[in-house]
Scaffold this motif. Structure first.
Motif, PDB file in Angstrom:
ATOM      1  N   ASP A  68      -7.961   8.793  -1.339  1.00 34.99           N
ATOM      2  CA  ASP A  68      -5.956   8.278  -1.396  1.00 34.99           C
ATOM      3  C   ASP A  68      -6.415   7.091   0.084  1.00 34.99           C
ATOM      4  O   ASP A  68      -5.175   6.095  -0.154  1.00 34.99           O
ATOM      5  CB  ASP A  68      -5.217   8.947  -1.196  1.00 34.99           C
ATOM      6  CG  ASP A  68      -4.801   9.586  -2.341  1.00 34.99           C
ATOM      7  OD1 ASP A  68      -4.779   8.848  -3.191  1.00 34.99           O
ATOM      8  OD2 ASP A  68      -4.198  10.996  -2.134  1.00 34.99           O
ATOM      9  N   GLN A  69      -6.852   7.376   0.803  1.00 33.13           N
ATOM     10  CA  GLN A  69      -7.175   6.128   1.526  1.00 33.13           C
ATOM     11  C   GLN A  69      -7.692   5.114   1.632  1.00 33.13           C
ATOM     12  O   GLN A  69      -7.249   3.622   2.482  1.00 33.13           O
ATOM     13  CB  GLN A  69      -7.778   6.558   3.519  1.00 33.13           C
ATOM     14  CG  GLN A  69      -6.956   7.920   3.747  1.00 33.13           C
ATOM     15  CD  GLN A  69      -8.155   8.882   4.875  1.00 33.13           C
ATOM     16  OE1 GLN A  69      -9.370   8.581   4.798  1.00 33.13           O
ATOM     17  NE2 GLN A  69      -7.241   9.508   5.410  1.00 33.13           N
ATOM     18  N   ARG A  97      -3.607  -2.789   1.207  1.00 32.37           N
ATOM     19  CA  ARG A  97      -3.268  -3.344   2.059  1.00 32.37           C
ATOM     20  C   ARG A  97      -3.447  -4.754   2.612  1.00 32.37           C
ATOM     21  O   ARG A  97      -3.046  -5.444   3.154  1.00 32.37           O
ATOM     22  CB  ARG A  97      -3.952  -2.511   3.486  1.00 32.37           C
ATOM     23  CG  ARG A  97      -2.114  -2.298   4.268  1.00 32.37           C
ATOM     24  CD  ARG A  97      -2.846  -1.486   5.973  1.00 32.37           C
ATOM     25  NE  ARG A  97      -4.035  -0.593   5.969  1.00 32.37           N
ATOM     26  CZ  ARG A  97      -3.872   0.445   5.595  1.00 32.37           C
ATOM     27  NH1 ARG A  97      -2.651   1.169   4.702  1.00 32.37           N
ATOM     28  NH2 ARG A  97      -4.984   1.054   5.461  1.00 32.37           N
ATOM     29  N   GLU A 151      -5.101   2.642  -0.133  1.00 32.34           N
ATOM     30  CA  GLU A 151      -4.202   2.408   0.529  1.00 32.34           C
ATOM     31  C   GLU A 151      -5.402   1.279   1.319  1.00 32.34           C
ATOM     32  O   GLU A 151      -4.499   0.148   1.634  1.00 32.34           O
ATOM     33  CB  GLU A 151      -3.800   3.728   1.540  1.00 32.34           C
ATOM     34  CG  GLU A 151      -2.873   4.671   1.067  1.00 32.34           C
ATOM     35  CD  GLU A 151      -2.410   5.903   1.949  1.00 32.34           C
ATOM     36  OE1 GLU A 151      -2.923   6.045   3.323  1.00 32.34           O
ATOM     37  OE2 GLU A 151      -2.053   6.771   1.742  1.00 32.34           O
ATOM     38  N   ASN A 152      -5.911   1.358   2.130  1.00 27.23           N
ATOM     39  CA  ASN A 152      -6.675   0.184   2.466  1.00 27.23           C
ATOM     40  C   ASN A 152      -7.018  -0.758   1.867  1.00 27.23           C
ATOM     41  O   ASN A 152      -6.678  -1.913   2.202  1.00 27.23           O
ATOM     42  CB  ASN A 152      -8.040   0.329   2.519  1.00 27.23           C
ATOM     43  CG  ASN A 152      -7.498   1.508   4.015  1.00 27.23           C
ATOM     44  OD1 ASN A 152      -6.742   1.298   4.952  1.00 27.23           O
ATOM     45  ND2 ASN A 152      -9.118   2.485   4.157  1.00 27.23           N
TER      46      ASN A 152
END
Length: 52
Positions: A6-7, A14, A10-11
């Protein structure tokens, strides 16, 4: 430091958001896109590792 899928996603999101802003700076836009693709590869690897 461990990164979750998930991280990583998300990166990537972004970076893609930022790339959309850089419409007049094609080299930067392309680089941001490449970095986002790398984060998506990280996410895929993490998800694969979690399945094992």
């Amino acid at each position: 430091m461990s990164v979750t899928a998930d991280q990583a996603i998300e990166n990537a999101a972004r970076l893609l958001d930022r790339a959309e802003i850089e419409l007049t700076n094609l080299p930067l836009m392309e680089r941001l896109d490449e970095l986002a693709a790398s984060w998506l590869q990280v996410a895929a690897l993490v998800m694969e590792r979690e399945r094992v």
